[in-house]
Design a protein around this motif. Structure first.
Motif, PDB file in Angstrom:
ATOM      1  N   UNK A   4       1.144  -1.308  -0.064  1.00 11.11           N
ATOM      2  CA  UNK A   4       0.417   0.120   0.115  1.00 11.11           C
ATOM      3  C   UNK A   4       1.002   1.344  -0.194  1.00 11.11           C
ATOM      4  N   UNK A   5       0.864   2.012  -0.578  1.00 10.81           N
ATOM      5  CA  UNK A   5       1.439   3.096  -0.539  1.00 10.81           C
ATOM      6  C   UNK A   5       1.090   4.313   0.632  1.00 10.81           C
ATOM      7  N   UNK A   6       0.898   4.006   1.685  1.00 12.80           N
ATOM      8  CA  UNK A   6       0.665   5.056   2.811  1.00 12.80           C
ATOM      9  C   UNK A   6       1.555   3.687   3.977  1.00 12.80           C
ATOM     10  N   UNK A  44       9.900   1.580   1.862  1.00  6.58           N
ATOM     11  CA  UNK A  44       9.382   1.955   1.413  1.00  6.58           C
ATOM     12  C   UNK A  44       8.621   3.840   2.285  1.00  6.58           C
ATOM     13  N   UNK A  45       8.466   4.746   1.819  1.00  4.76           N
ATOM     14  CA  UNK A  45       8.466   5.415   3.324  1.00  4.76           C
ATOM     15  C   UNK A  45       7.644   7.361   2.602  1.00  4.76           C
ATOM     16  N   UNK A  46       6.791   7.543   2.973  1.00  8.72           N
ATOM     17  CA  UNK A  46       6.272   8.748   2.550  1.00  8.72           C
ATOM     18  C   UNK A  46       6.413   8.791   1.143  1.00  8.72           C
ATOM     19  N   UNK A  47       5.737   7.661   0.655  1.00  5.09           N
ATOM     20  CA  UNK A  47       5.494   7.509  -1.080  1.00  5.09           C
ATOM     21  C   UNK A  47       6.144   7.277  -1.590  1.00  5.09           C
ATOM     22  N   UNK A  48       7.640   7.412  -1.246  1.00  3.67           N
ATOM     23  CA  UNK A  48       8.745   7.055  -2.651  1.00  3.67           C
ATOM     24  C   UNK A  48       9.721   6.050  -1.367  1.00  3.67           C
TER      25      UNK A  48
END
Length: 348
Positions: A76-78, A93-97
Motif C-alpha cells: 500500500x502506498x501508505x 518505502x517511506x512517505x510514498x518514496x
C-alpha cells in the motif's frame, strides 16, 4: 560474464581534478577521518589469509534460513516499511518514496563464479521482485555492496542513483545515464523531493573492486523524510564520526548498523560486537537494526554470532532493537514495544 567489465572504471580526469581539492582526498586516494590500517599493527595479509583457512565451527547455517515472501510490488502506498534481504541489502518505502540500498541478488559476494555463495534460504529475493525504485543508494563499491549483475538488471527501473564520489564512474562505464547519478562527498546534502533530504556522512572503511583501493568514497547516509529521520550506515569501524553524526542530525528513529564480518585482526574497518551499542548511543538512535550478517561468510566467526551478540548487548543495555527475518516487514510507524523472535537460534 566479463570480469573486466565488472571491475568498473577509474575516475576520469575531471573527477580526479575535483577530488584533489577536497580535504578527505590525498595522493590519489580518499582518506578516512582517522588513520585506518586495513589490519591490526603487526599483522600481515599473508597471515590473515592463512588464518582464514583454519577450521571454524558454524560458519554456515545447519539448514536453509527462514524468510518471508513479501510482495513489494503490492505494498500500500501508505505503508512506511523497511524490508531486509540479508547482509546489507534492504528496501525502504517511506512517505510514498521507494529506496533500495546496496542490493546484492546474484547469489554471490564475489566476481569469481561459485565463490562466496549466499547461504541457502538467504537468496530468495531477486531483481524481478523489486518494484520501480525512486532512489538507489550505494554505500561503497565492494562486491558485497555493489553487485554488477543486480544493478544492471535494475537499470531501467531506477530513478536516481545516490553514491559517494567516484562510485558514479562505475555506473557510467556500465551504460547508466549520467543524469541519473548523484555523487557527493561527506557532509553534502541533496534535496531529492519535497520534505526529503539525503546527507552523505562519514564511515570508517575503504573501497575498491580488486586492487584499486580508495579511488572512490565509502559513505553512510542520513535520510530525512517528512515523517522520519533514519541513519543508513554502510560498513564502518568505530570512530568519532558516530558522535558527530548524532550531534548534527540525531536523534534518529531507526539506525541501520553494520554488525558482522568482523575480526580482531582488522578492528578498524568493521565494528566489533562490544562497540555496536556505543555507536547506536552516540548516534542518538532510538532503535536500530543490525545488518551485514546471515547471508555470506566473509569472516571466521560463527554465522549467527553477530546478530546473537547484537541482541544480547542491546538487551543488557536496554537498547531497543529490530530483528526481522529476511523479507519480513518492519513497520517504521510502530518501532516501539515490538517483540522479535530470536529466529537464528533454530539454525545453529
Amino acid at each position: 560474464m566479463n570480469l573486466v567489465k565488472q571491475l568498473g572504471q577509474f575516475p576520469d580526469e575531471k573527477r580526479k581534478e575535483y577530488f584533489s581539492t577536497l580535504p578527505n582526498y590525498a595522493n590519489g586516494r580518499f582518506q578516512n577521518v582517522l588513520a585506518t590500517p586495513a589490519l591490526l599493527e603487526g599483522e600481515s595479509m599473508t597471515k590473515a589469509l592463512f588464518n582464514s583457512l583454519c577450521k571454524v565451527e558454524n560458519t554456515s547455517p545447519k539448514s536453509a534460513l527462514p524468510f518471508v515472501i513479501t510482495d513489494l510490488k503490492k505494498l500500500s502506498p501508505e505503508e512506511n516499511v523497511l524490508i531486509w534481504f540479508g547482509h546489507s541489502s534492504y528496501f525502504i518505502q517511506v512517505d510514498g518514496k521507494k529506496f533500495l540500498i546496496d542490493p546484492v541478488f546474484s547469489g554471490n559476494a564475489s566476481p569469481m563464479p561459485g565463490s562466496i555463495k549466499a547461504f541457502p534460504g538467504a537468496d530468495y529475493y531477486k531483481p524481478q521482485h523489486m518494484p520501480d525504485i525512486d532512489f538507489l543508494l550505494i554505500s561503497h563499491d565492494h562486491w558485497d555492496h555493489l553487485d554488477y549483475k543486480t544493478i544492471q538488471e535494475l537499470k531501467n527501473r531506477v530513478g536516481k542513483v545516490i553514491c559517494g564520489l567516484g562510485t558514479g564512474q562505475h555506473f557510467e562505464y556500465w551504460g547508466w545515464n549520467p543524469e541519473k547519478i548523484i555523487e557527493k562527498n561527506w557532509w553534502e546534502s541533496i534535496d531529492i523531493a519535497e520534505g526529503f533530504r539525503i546527507t552523505l556522512t562519514p564511515a570508517r572503511h575503504f573501497s575498491g573492486r580488486l586492487l584499486n583501493r580508495n579511488i572512490s568514497l565509502w559513505t553512510s547516509f542520513v535520510l530525512k523524510t517528512p515523517t522520519k529521520n533514519l541513519f543508513l550506515g554502510g560498513d564502518s569501524g568505530y570512530g568519532n564520526h558516530f558522535t558527530e553524526i548524532g550531534e548534527k542530525y540525531g536523534p534518529f528513529d531507526l539506525a541501520v548498523m553494520e554488525c558482522g564480518q568482523y575480526n580482531e585482526k582488522w578492528p578498524y574497518i568493521h565494528t566489533l560486537p562490544d562497540q555496536l551499542i556505543t555507536e547506536v548511543q552516540e548516534l542518538k538512535a532510538k532503535n536500530f537494526i543490525p545488518v551485514h550478517h546471515s547471508k555470506f561468510k566473509l569472516s571466521q566467526h560463527a554465522w549467527f554470532e553477530p546478530v546473537e551478540l547484537a541482541a544480547k548487548n542491546a538487551e543488557d543495555n536496554n537498547q531497543p532493537i529490530t530483528l526481522p527475518v529476511i523479507g519480513e516487514k518492519v513497520d517504521l510507524d510502530q518501532l516501539e514495544n515490538v517483540t522479535w523472535e530470536k529466529w537464528w537460534e533454530e539454525y545453529w
